[in-house]
Scaffold this motif. Structure first.
Motif, PDB file in Angstrom:
ATOM      1  N   ILE A   4       0.841  -1.191   0.000  1.00 24.18           N
ATOM      2  CA  ILE A   4       0.000   0.000   0.000  1.00 24.18           C
ATOM      3  C   ILE A   4       0.880   1.248   0.000  1.00 24.18           C
ATOM      4  CG2 ILE A   4      -1.733   1.310   1.296  1.00 24.18           C
ATOM      5  CD1 ILE A   4      -2.710  -1.333   2.427  1.00 24.18           C
ATOM      6  N   LEU A  50      -9.271   4.004   1.381  1.00 20.08           N
ATOM      7  CA  LEU A  50      -7.818   4.050   1.553  1.00 20.08           C
ATOM      8  C   LEU A  50      -7.436   4.641   2.917  1.00 20.08           C
ATOM      9  CD1 LEU A  50      -6.365   7.106   0.937  1.00 20.08           C
ATOM     10  CD2 LEU A  50      -7.303   6.620  -1.300  1.00 20.08           C
ATOM     11  N   PRO A  98       1.954   5.330   0.430  1.00 22.80           N
ATOM     12  CA  PRO A  98       1.571   6.355   1.402  1.00 22.80           C
ATOM     13  C   PRO A  98       0.286   7.039   0.964  1.00 22.80           C
ATOM     14  CG  PRO A  98       3.902   6.538   0.840  1.00 22.80           C
ATOM     15  CD  PRO A  98       3.306   5.540  -0.109  1.00 22.80           C
ATOM     16  N   LEU A  99      -0.477   7.506   1.939  1.00 22.88           N
ATOM     17  CA  LEU A  99      -1.745   8.164   1.637  1.00 22.88           C
ATOM     18  C   LEU A  99      -1.544   9.370   0.726  1.00 22.88           C
ATOM     19  CD1 LEU A  99      -4.787   8.164   2.222  1.00 22.88           C
ATOM     20  CD2 LEU A  99      -4.332   9.617   4.204  1.00 22.88           C
ATOM     21  N   GLN A 157      -3.504   3.448  -5.818  1.00 22.03           N
ATOM     22  CA  GLN A 157      -4.193   2.742  -4.752  1.00 22.03           C
ATOM     23  C   GLN A 157      -4.759   1.409  -5.216  1.00 22.03           C
ATOM     24  OE1 GLN A 157      -4.170   3.730  -1.629  1.00 22.03           O
ATOM     25  NE2 GLN A 157      -5.225   1.847  -1.007  1.00 22.03           N
ATOM     26  N   TYR A 185      -8.711  11.724   9.438  1.00 22.07           N
ATOM     27  CA  TYR A 185      -7.595  10.778   9.374  1.00 22.07           C
ATOM     28  C   TYR A 185      -6.437  11.237  10.257  1.00 22.07           C
ATOM     29  CZ  TYR A 185      -3.247   8.803   7.633  1.00 22.07           C
ATOM     30  OH  TYR A 185      -2.005   8.226   7.554  1.00 22.07           O
ATOM     31  N   ARG A 194      -4.951   9.239  13.317  1.00 21.28           N
ATOM     32  CA  ARG A 194      -3.541   8.849  13.179  1.00 21.28           C
ATOM     33  C   ARG A 194      -2.738   9.311  14.392  1.00 21.28           C
ATOM     34  NH1 ARG A 194      -0.327  12.443   9.159  1.00 21.28           N
ATOM     35  NH2 ARG A 194      -0.746  13.799  10.961  1.00 21.28           N
ATOM     36  N   ARG A 240      -3.597  -0.291   9.212  1.00 22.50           N
ATOM     37  CA  ARG A 240      -2.181  -0.647   9.254  1.00 22.50           C
ATOM     38  C   ARG A 240      -1.517  -0.054  10.492  1.00 22.50           C
ATOM     39  NH1 ARG A 240       1.698   0.283   4.090  1.00 22.50           N
ATOM     40  NH2 ARG A 240       1.186   2.468   4.470  1.00 22.50           N
ATOM     41  N   HIS A 285      -5.119   2.665   5.799  1.00 23.86           N
ATOM     42  CA  HIS A 285      -3.941   3.222   6.464  1.00 23.86           C
ATOM     43  C   HIS A 285      -4.124   3.250   7.979  1.00 23.86           C
ATOM     44  CE1 HIS A 285      -1.371   4.460   3.090  1.00 23.86           C
ATOM     45  NE2 HIS A 285      -2.499   4.604   2.432  1.00 23.86           N
TER      46      HIS A 285
END
Length: 440
Positions: free
Chosen positions: A9, A345, A11-12, A71, A425, A429, A352, A349
């Protein structure tokens, strides 16, 4: 599906930068539509019309399609596109500058040599990199092969575009009249765009909307018919065939597209999850617009006798055809998919990060917390307003600036939805990163 590979995957920031850049290009295109107004309907060959067309086709559509491939590849093909770090920054910057310089060149502000170099390098690099990945590492034949064909179509599209720019720069044109331009537009529409949308929809419609899967027979038949039509059209056009003979390749591609619409609409009616879903509405409305575009294309392509009023409106109908395909179909699918892809997506992330620190024990947001149903409906209704404004502008060209305003509002709402999801996000995060770690 080849199976999700968390390690692959990206990076965003990889796909998101393309999405946000696309919103900026959409706003720039809206400004240009407002400035040039009803003159856009005079001819599809007007410099301003060509500039706006490429701002939308490259700056909005291609930008989002390329970002989505970053993605999609790890999810559907189990392999990440190996463009990252400084090479990703350079690729994105070169592509962005290439689109801007191309629009400026059409308006007479710059030499075509600048977009010739920038777009040739950026899109050529991306096409070759992704083609090599699909040939050597990607898995999942039912997705890998259609995406590979779409990338091959993109390569042909770029090559044709460079040849057309050579005509502006050095007077080099290997075919007569507008033959090459029509082939360029056809490969872009039926090759790059349709093949990629087909390839992705074969997987994401059953996955996201719990519909019956596309049978192998339909998948292979639709792709084969579409590809055969493109090959026939290309061969006939380059050999200067008669007008009626020229139509056969495009008619076959249009027929394959209509079959795809019918099969996809039928799949959507059989979804197991019957709850209201704005993304379903986007698909249904976009496919209906595509059907209308195909029927209008047939009416314009086939050389039968047309009434006098049709001949008077033919130029406007050609411009409408481009807007209807772009605004009515492609942007409908893109806007609907963004409502699924962005939360998907972000969730990947966050999952993960959670796997890296199981002690965090923080409930992660679901998709409708990242982009609420109310925001989704607001975006969809602004899109319907855009289509209404498009038809109004077609009938009353003096209202074209109104279409530009609605187009800008539509993409401002999209930008707001993306930024809102990114804000959430970052909040989650930070919570996951700062949560207590498991000590041994």
């Amino acid at each position: 599906m080849a199976g999700l590979n968390f390690e692959a995957i990206p990076p965003l920031s990889s796909p998101i930068r393309f999405y946000l850049t696309a919103t900026a290009f959409a706003l720039l295109a809206a400004i240009m539509i407002a400035l040039h107004g009803e003159t856009l309907w005079l001819s599809r060959w007007m410099p301003a019309t060509l500039a706006i067309t490429h701002l939308i086709a490259l700056g909005v559509m291609a930008m989002i399609m390329i970002g989505s491939l970053f993605q999609v590849m790890p999810v559907l093909c189990g392999a990440a596109i190996p463009i990252k770090g400084w090479s990703l920054h350079l690729f994105h910057a070169t592509l962005t500058a290439g689109v801007l310089s191309l629009a400026a060149a059409f308006l007479g502000w710059l030499s075509f040599l600048i977009p010739f170099v920038l777009l040739g390098l950026s899109l050529g690099y991306f096409s070759l990199t992704l083609a090599w990945l699909l040939l050597t590492q990607a898995k999942g034949e039912q997705t890998r092969i259609p995406i590979l064909l779409a990338i091959f179509a993109l390569s042909v599209l770029v090559l044709l575009g460079l040849i057309l720019l050579s005509g502006y720069l050095w007077g080099y044109m290997p075919t007569a009249g507008k033959v090459l331009t029509n082939l360029h537009a056809g490969i872009g529409s039926f090759g790059w765009i349709m093949l990629l949308i087909m390839a992705v929809s074969f997987q994401v419609i059953p996955m996201f909307h719990v519909t019956p899967p596309y049978s192998p027979t339909w998948r292979y038949a639709l792709i084969t018919l579409l590809l055969t039509g493109l090959i026939l059209a290309s061969m006939q056009l380059l050999h200067f065939a008669a007008a009626w003979q020229l139509a056969w390749g495009w008619l076959l591609s249009i027929g394959a597209t209509l079959l795809y619409c019918a099969v996809t609409l039928e799949r959507l009616t059989k979804r197991k999850r019957k709850l209201p879903d704005v993304v379903i509405n986007y698909w249904q409305f976009g496919l209906m617009n595509l059907i209308l575009t195909c029927l209008l294309s047939v009416w314009l392509i086939v050389p039968f006798t047309k009434p006098d009023w049709a001949l008077l409106w033919q130029t406007k109908l050609e411009v409408l055809l481009g807007f209807l395909f772009g605004f009515g179909f492609v942007l409908a699918i893109i806007q609907g998919m963004l409502l699924k892809i962005v939360p998907f997506l972000i969730s990947l992330h966050l999952q993960r990060l959670m796997m890296q620190n199981p002690m965090a024990m923080i409930p992660l947001p679901d998709h409708y917390q990242l982009i609420s149903r109310v925001r989704m409906k607001r975006q969809y209704f602004s899109y319907l307003a855009l289509l209404t404004a498009l038809w109004l502008a077609f009938l009353l060209p003096a209202t074209t600036p109104l279409m530009a305003v609605v187009f800008a509002i539509n993409w401002l709402i999209i930008a707001y939805n993306i930024f809102g999801a990114l804000t959430l996000y970052r909040e989650y995060r930070d919570k996951l990163v700062n949560a207590p770690k498991l000590s041994l």
